[in-house]
Design a protein around this motif. Structure first.
Motif, short mmCIF file in Angstrom:
data_model
loop_
_atom_site.label_atom_id
_atom_site.label_comp_id
_atom_site.label_asym_id
_atom_site.label_seq_id
_atom_site.Cartn_x
_atom_site.Cartn_y
_atom_site.Cartn_z
N GLU A 60 -5.49 -4.07 -18.03
CA GLU A 60 -6.18 -3.89 -16.75
C GLU A 60 -5.69 -4.92 -15.72
O GLU A 60 -5.52 -4.59 -14.55
CB GLU A 60 -7.69 -4.04 -16.95
CG GLU A 60 -8.32 -2.80 -17.58
CD GLU A 60 -9.79 -3.00 -17.92
OE1 GLU A 60 -10.35 -4.06 -17.57
OE2 GLU A 60 -10.37 -2.10 -18.54
N ASN A 61 -5.48 -6.17 -16.17
CA ASN A 61 -5.00 -7.20 -15.26
C ASN A 61 -3.59 -6.90 -14.75
O ASN A 61 -3.29 -7.06 -13.57
CB ASN A 61 -5.01 -8.58 -15.94
CG ASN A 61 -6.41 -9.13 -16.09
OD1 ASN A 61 -7.30 -8.77 -15.32
ND2 ASN A 61 -6.63 -9.99 -17.06
N GLU A 62 -2.72 -6.45 -15.68
CA GLU A 62 -1.36 -6.09 -15.28
C GLU A 62 -1.37 -4.95 -14.28
O GLU A 62 -0.64 -4.95 -13.30
CB GLU A 62 -0.54 -5.70 -16.52
CG GLU A 62 -0.12 -6.89 -17.36
CD GLU A 62 0.67 -6.47 -18.60
OE1 GLU A 62 1.16 -5.32 -18.62
OE2 GLU A 62 0.79 -7.27 -19.54
N LEU A 106 0.29 -5.73 -5.67
CA LEU A 106 1.64 -5.93 -5.13
C LEU A 106 2.09 -4.75 -4.29
O LEU A 106 2.76 -4.88 -3.28
CB LEU A 106 2.64 -6.18 -6.26
CG LEU A 106 2.55 -7.55 -6.96
CD1 LEU A 106 3.45 -7.59 -8.18
CD2 LEU A 106 2.93 -8.66 -5.99
N SER A 107 1.70 -3.54 -4.74
CA SER A 107 2.13 -2.33 -4.03
C SER A 107 1.24 -2.03 -2.83
O SER A 107 1.56 -1.18 -2.01
CB SER A 107 2.12 -1.13 -4.98
OG SER A 107 0.80 -0.84 -5.37
N GLY A 108 0.08 -2.73 -2.76
CA GLY A 108 -0.84 -2.50 -1.66
C GLY A 108 -1.64 -1.25 -1.81
O GLY A 108 -2.38 -0.83 -0.92
N TYR A 109 -1.55 -0.60 -2.98
CA TYR A 109 -2.27 0.65 -3.22
C TYR A 109 -3.65 0.35 -3.79
O TYR A 109 -3.80 -0.51 -4.64
CB TYR A 109 -1.50 1.50 -4.22
CG TYR A 109 -2.26 2.71 -4.73
CD1 TYR A 109 -2.46 3.82 -3.92
CD2 TYR A 109 -2.79 2.70 -6.02
CE1 TYR A 109 -3.16 4.92 -4.38
CE2 TYR A 109 -3.51 3.80 -6.49
CZ TYR A 109 -3.68 4.90 -5.66
OH TYR A 109 -4.38 5.98 -6.14
N GLU A 110 -4.65 1.02 -3.27
CA GLU A 110 -6.00 0.86 -3.79
C GLU A 110 -6.43 2.19 -4.40
O GLU A 110 -6.49 3.21 -3.72
CB GLU A 110 -6.96 0.47 -2.68
CG GLU A 110 -8.35 0.16 -3.19
CD GLU A 110 -9.25 -0.35 -2.08
OE1 GLU A 110 -10.04 -1.26 -2.34
OE2 GLU A 110 -9.16 0.16 -0.96
N SER A 111 -6.68 2.18 -5.71
CA SER A 111 -7.03 3.42 -6.40
C SER A 111 -8.39 3.93 -5.97
O SER A 111 -9.23 3.15 -5.51
CB SER A 111 -7.05 3.19 -7.91
OG SER A 111 -8.13 2.38 -8.25
N PRO A 112 -8.63 5.24 -6.10
CA PRO A 112 -9.96 5.79 -5.78
C PRO A 112 -11.05 5.09 -6.56
O PRO A 112 -12.14 4.86 -6.04
CB PRO A 112 -9.83 7.27 -6.19
CG PRO A 112 -8.36 7.56 -6.13
CD PRO A 112 -7.69 6.29 -6.51
#
Length: 240
Positions: free
Chosen positions: A109-111, A118-124
């Motif tokens: 989960e941490n990885e 880093l990618s700036g993506y925020e999951s739903p």
């Protein structure tokens, strides 16, 4: 993805021998049971012989006969102690793999979080968690390490909880459950600060710091109708 596959492969490798080891221990425990039963039969026979002939026996013969019975009892205790040790080893064996799974899940989960950051993506899921302000604890409810959690476990659904280690504990007293060995990683709940057991109820206050309570600790015997608030939140609401 590749990271998931690697974690899964390593974990499956680590538990490959677990079924065989469990089978071996259970077989040994059954053998010890059989030996104990045989020895108990011997004790009964020796006791009957002693009672039948005690009046005709010399003092030394009585001592000798009683010593035989004592030795048989000692052997029984030895078998029982061995069985308890085996049971403890078996529990530790399984628990070791559970702890490893927990550690692997936490690392994974941490990885995953680092990669998403880093990618700036925020999951739903992450957005939903931020929106609710309650995180995974709310979703999982009072389950040991959250292994069997689901949305159905949220306080809003008023699910009555049963412990992860079997429904049989529903019929025993809380004190019996609390006397059992507890995993130090297992989360605690309620006013009593103990682990999940028996029937539990969730407070309907979304900001409740405790969230989950044992029925007995909040003087409940059945699931209440409508919304339910814990004693602390009820007190806070009265002050407001």
């Amino acid at each position: 993805n590749m990271a998931t596959a690697i974690y899964l492969e390593h974990y499956l490798d680590s538990i490959e021998n677990l079924p065989c080891e469990l089978q071996r221990n259970f077989t040994l425990m059954r053998e010890l049971d059989s030996r104990t039963e045989e020895k108990k039969g011997e004790i009964d026979k020796l006791a009957e012989e002693y009672i039948a002939s005690v009046r005709s026996l010399e003092s030394e013969q009585r001592v000798e006969h009683l010593q035989k019975i004592q030795n048989a009892y000692s052997k029984c205790k030895e078998y029982s102690d061995d069985k308890v040790q085996l049971a403890m080893q078996t529990y530790e064996m399984v628990d070791k793999h559970i702890r490893r799974l927990d550690a692997d899940l936490a690392r994974f989960e941490n990885e995953l979080k680092e990669k998403l950051d880093l990618s700036g993506y925020e999951s739903p899921d992450a957005r939903a968690i931020k929106k609710s302000g309650r995180g995974l604890k709310d979703k999982r409810g009072p389950k040991a390490r959250g292994r069997k959690g689901s949305d159905d476990d949220s306080p809003k659904k008023k699910k009555m909880k049963s412990p992860d280690f079997g429904d049989s504990l529903l019929s025993v007293q809380p004190s019996d459950v609390l006397d059992m060995p507890v995993d130090p990683n297992e989360p605690t709940y309620c006013l009593c600060h103990q682990v999940s057991y028996g029937e539990m109820i969730g407070c309907d206050n979304p900001d409740c710091p405790i969230e989950w309570f044992h029925f007995a600790c909040v003087d409940l015997t059945t699931k209440p109708k409508g919304k339910w608030f814990c004693p602390r939140c009820t007190q806070d609401r009265k002050k407001k």
